[in-house]
Design a protein around this motif. Structure first.
Motif, PDB file in Angstrom:
ATOM      1  N   VAL A 133       2.319   8.675 -22.703  1.00 38.36           N
ATOM      2  CA  VAL A 133       3.719   8.438 -23.080  1.00 38.36           C
ATOM      3  C   VAL A 133       4.568   8.054 -21.869  1.00 38.36           C
ATOM      4  N   TYR A 134       4.127   8.393 -20.673  1.00 38.34           N
ATOM      5  CA  TYR A 134       4.896   8.062 -19.470  1.00 38.34           C
ATOM      6  C   TYR A 134       4.732   6.606 -19.044  1.00 38.34           C
ATOM      7  N   GLY A 135       3.642   5.959 -19.472  1.00 33.50           N
ATOM      8  CA  GLY A 135       3.372   4.617 -18.972  1.00 33.50           C
ATOM      9  C   GLY A 135       3.099   4.659 -17.478  1.00 33.50           C
ATOM     10  N   THR A 136       3.127   3.497 -16.845  1.00 29.24           N
ATOM     11  CA  THR A 136       2.900   3.432 -15.403  1.00 29.24           C
ATOM     12  C   THR A 136       3.964   4.227 -14.658  1.00 29.24           C
ATOM     13  N   ALA A 137       3.527   5.057 -13.736  1.00 35.26           N
ATOM     14  CA  ALA A 137       4.448   5.943 -13.024  1.00 35.26           C
ATOM     15  C   ALA A 137       5.535   5.162 -12.294  1.00 35.26           C
ATOM     16  N   GLN A 138       6.793   5.482 -12.579  1.00 32.18           N
ATOM     17  CA  GLN A 138       7.909   4.939 -11.798  1.00 32.18           C
ATOM     18  C   GLN A 138       8.127   5.767 -10.540  1.00 32.18           C
ATOM     19  N   THR A 139       7.861   7.071 -10.648  1.00 33.46           N
ATOM     20  CA  THR A 139       7.860   7.989  -9.511  1.00 33.46           C
ATOM     21  C   THR A 139       6.646   8.882  -9.668  1.00 33.46           C
ATOM     22  N   ALA A 140       6.098   9.359  -8.558  1.00 34.95           N
ATOM     23  CA  ALA A 140       4.914  10.205  -8.624  1.00 34.95           C
ATOM     24  C   ALA A 140       5.036  11.333  -7.607  1.00 34.95           C
ATOM     25  N   PRO A 141       4.532  12.526  -7.970  1.00 33.19           N
ATOM     26  CA  PRO A 141       3.902  12.847  -9.251  1.00 33.19           C
ATOM     27  C   PRO A 141       4.891  12.822 -10.406  1.00 33.19           C
ATOM     28  N   ILE A 142       4.367  12.705 -11.602  1.00 34.38           N
ATOM     29  CA  ILE A 142       5.184  12.546 -12.802  1.00 34.38           C
ATOM     30  C   ILE A 142       5.596  13.911 -13.338  1.00 34.38           C
ATOM     31  N   SER A 143       6.893  14.146 -13.376  1.00 36.59           N
ATOM     32  CA  SER A 143       7.403  15.369 -14.000  1.00 36.59           C
ATOM     33  C   SER A 143       7.754  15.068 -15.456  1.00 36.59           C
ATOM     34  N   GLU A 144       8.090  16.118 -16.181  1.00 39.15           N
ATOM     35  CA  GLU A 144       8.412  15.965 -17.601  1.00 39.15           C
ATOM     36  C   GLU A 144       9.715  15.215 -17.832  1.00 39.15           C
ATOM     37  N   GLN A 149       7.640   5.535 -21.723  1.00 35.30           N
ATOM     38  CA  GLN A 149       7.471   4.082 -21.801  1.00 35.30           C
ATOM     39  C   GLN A 149       6.363   3.750 -22.801  1.00 35.30           C
ATOM     40  N   PRO A 150       6.693   3.146 -23.916  1.00 36.60           N
ATOM     41  CA  PRO A 150       5.689   2.837 -24.950  1.00 36.60           C
ATOM     42  C   PRO A 150       4.908   1.560 -24.619  1.00 36.60           C
ATOM     43  N   GLN A 151       3.919   1.672 -23.772  1.00 35.87           N
ATOM     44  CA  GLN A 151       3.174   0.489 -23.338  1.00 35.87           C
ATOM     45  C   GLN A 151       2.017   0.129 -24.255  1.00 35.87           C
ATOM     46  N   SER A 152       1.812   0.895 -25.312  1.00 33.59           N
ATOM     47  CA  SER A 152       0.822   0.567 -26.335  1.00 33.59           C
ATOM     48  C   SER A 152       1.313   1.158 -27.643  1.00 33.59           C
ATOM     49  N   PRO A 153       0.844   0.639 -28.782  1.00 33.77           N
ATOM     50  CA  PRO A 153       1.216   1.271 -30.050  1.00 33.77           C
ATOM     51  C   PRO A 153       0.797   2.738 -30.106  1.00 33.77           C
ATOM     52  N   ARG A 287      -0.802   3.880 -13.089  1.00 32.23           N
ATOM     53  CA  ARG A 287      -0.875   5.131 -12.329  1.00 32.23           C
ATOM     54  C   ARG A 287      -0.394   6.308 -13.159  1.00 32.23           C
ATOM     55  N   LEU A 288      -1.211   7.367 -13.197  1.00 34.35           N
ATOM     56  CA  LEU A 288      -0.814   8.625 -13.820  1.00 34.35           C
ATOM     57  C   LEU A 288      -1.196   9.765 -12.877  1.00 34.35           C
ATOM     58  N   LEU A 289      -0.217  10.517 -12.460  1.00 33.17           N
ATOM     59  CA  LEU A 289      -0.432  11.649 -11.563  1.00 33.17           C
ATOM     60  C   LEU A 289       0.530  12.750 -11.973  1.00 33.17           C
ATOM     61  N   SER A 290       0.003  13.905 -12.288  1.00 34.27           N
ATOM     62  CA  SER A 290       0.799  14.976 -12.889  1.00 34.27           C
ATOM     63  C   SER A 290       1.541  15.827 -11.866  1.00 34.27           C
ATOM     64  N   ASP A 291       2.778  16.169 -12.220  1.00 30.77           N
ATOM     65  CA  ASP A 291       3.483  17.279 -11.602  1.00 30.77           C
ATOM     66  C   ASP A 291       3.331  18.459 -12.565  1.00 30.77           C
ATOM     67  N   ASN A 292       2.542  19.459 -12.177  1.00 31.93           N
ATOM     68  CA  ASN A 292       2.275  20.577 -13.090  1.00 31.93           C
ATOM     69  C   ASN A 292       3.102  21.819 -12.764  1.00 31.93           C
TER      70      ASN A 292
END
Length: 332
Positions: A133-144, A149-153, A287-292
């Motif tokens: 649901v985040y799509g390509t990371a605009q900032t990383a790591p990705i927080s909630e 970004q709906p990059q696919s159906p 890019r997907l990188l989690s902020d946990n």
């Protein structure tokens, strides 16, 4: 103090799936009585939950149905303490061909589950999202708080499902948490995902591994860690009405992942990009990188299985179950 699951009746939708069946195992180990909602199949194939369904004293009750059937969902939820909603139509490539099916299962199905939980006053609903649901990371790591970004159906349908679940918190005070796993992997995962795709080719003796783009990075979480995250969040009041990431905070490119899997499998092969496996250019999530932080600080959760150990475990499972895969075919 964590929940004592003994004597609690819980519903797991999508229970026969990869993460769902692992979660069922964990709940049974903790003493819960589990209703496993599985998609009806007239040929009686029982999959990864077969051992429970063949035991007359099993703590698992199978309920065949479809989350698109509101009445069936309403019956399944009745009397449950906690509902883990994992049922979804998954797989990005197929969503390009059948987007309407994703809306019906993922958005409408989630509405059916949320409404049933509201009507039956469940203690907690855990709704399953995805890092897509985040799509390509605009900032990383990705927080909630990262933009969606709906990059696919597929990702669009999951965004819609997440918002439907959260709307029931805001409108009806339904006690719901959106659980957002990053790329979960491990035993039982189907060939539509990159890790079993690579391992199935390796263990079938392929000398050339065919993949889509090799440059995107992902944050891979072992399946038992993801399942334990669901249980941790089921006992986390701070997470009510919120989305919470489950990821390791470590990223690896698809190309480097393939190299690590070749090492884990003990095989030798070269990796090539296959144009048939590429996503449309505007749909590839780079890019997907989690902020946990939320999962760690709110629920006390942390992953325990390293990527290297997890890849070895998964490699052994694929080698032992190679009959479940069709290594030469691209699985959408």
């Amino acid at each position: 103090m964590s929940i004592n699951w003994n004597g609690r009746t819980v519903l797991v939708t999508g229970a026969e799936g990869f993460i769902g069946s692992t979660l069922v195992d964990l709940l049974v180990d903790r003493g819960a009585t589990v209703r496993a909602m599985v998609h009806y199949k007239p040929y009686a194939e029982k999959g990864f939950l077969a051992r429970y369904f063949d035991d007359p004293h099993s703590p698992v009750e199978m309920i065949a149905g479809d989350v698109g059937d509101a009445g069936r969902v309403m019956d399944a939820v009745a009397g449950c303490d906690t509902v883990f909603h994992l049922a979804a139509l998954i797989g990005i490539p197929y969503s390009y061909d059948a987007p309407g099916a994703y809306v019906r299962t993922n958005v409408v199905g989630t509405e059916n589950v949320a409404e049933a939980c509201r009507r039956h006053a469940v203690r907690r609903l855990l709704h399953t999202s995805t890092s897509e649901v985040y799509g390509t990371a605009q900032t990383a790591p990705i927080s909630e708080t990262h933009p969606l970004q709906p990059q696919s159906p597929y990702s669009a349908s999951k965004i819609g499902a997440d918002m439907m679940a959260l709307s029931h918190w805001h409108a009806f005070e339904l006690p719901v948490t959106v659980v957002r796993p990053f790329n979960t992997y491990g035993p039982r995962q189907s060939a539509r995902a990159v890790i079993p795709t690579i391992l199935a080719q390796l263990h079938a003796g392929a000398e050339t591994i065919r993949l889509g783009s090799l440059t995107p990075t992902r944050d891979f979480t072992y399946v038992t860690d993801t399942a334990s995250g669901f249980l941790a969040l089921a006992d986390c009041d701070r997470a009510l009405g919120e989305s919470v990431n489950l990821g390791t905070g470590r990223e690896i490119s698809v190309g480097d992942l393939a190299a690590a899997l070749i090492t884990a499998s003990g095989r030798e092969a070269r990796v090539v990009a296959d144009p048939a496996r590429l996503r449309p250019s505007g749909s590839e999530v780079e890019r997907l990188l989690s902020d946990n932080t939320r999962a760690r600080e709110w629920a006390g959760w942390q992953p325990h299985v390293s990527l290297e150990d997890g890849l070895r475990r998964t490699s052994r499972w694929v080698a032992e179950n190679i009959h479940l895969f069709s290594p030469g075919r691209y699985q959408v």
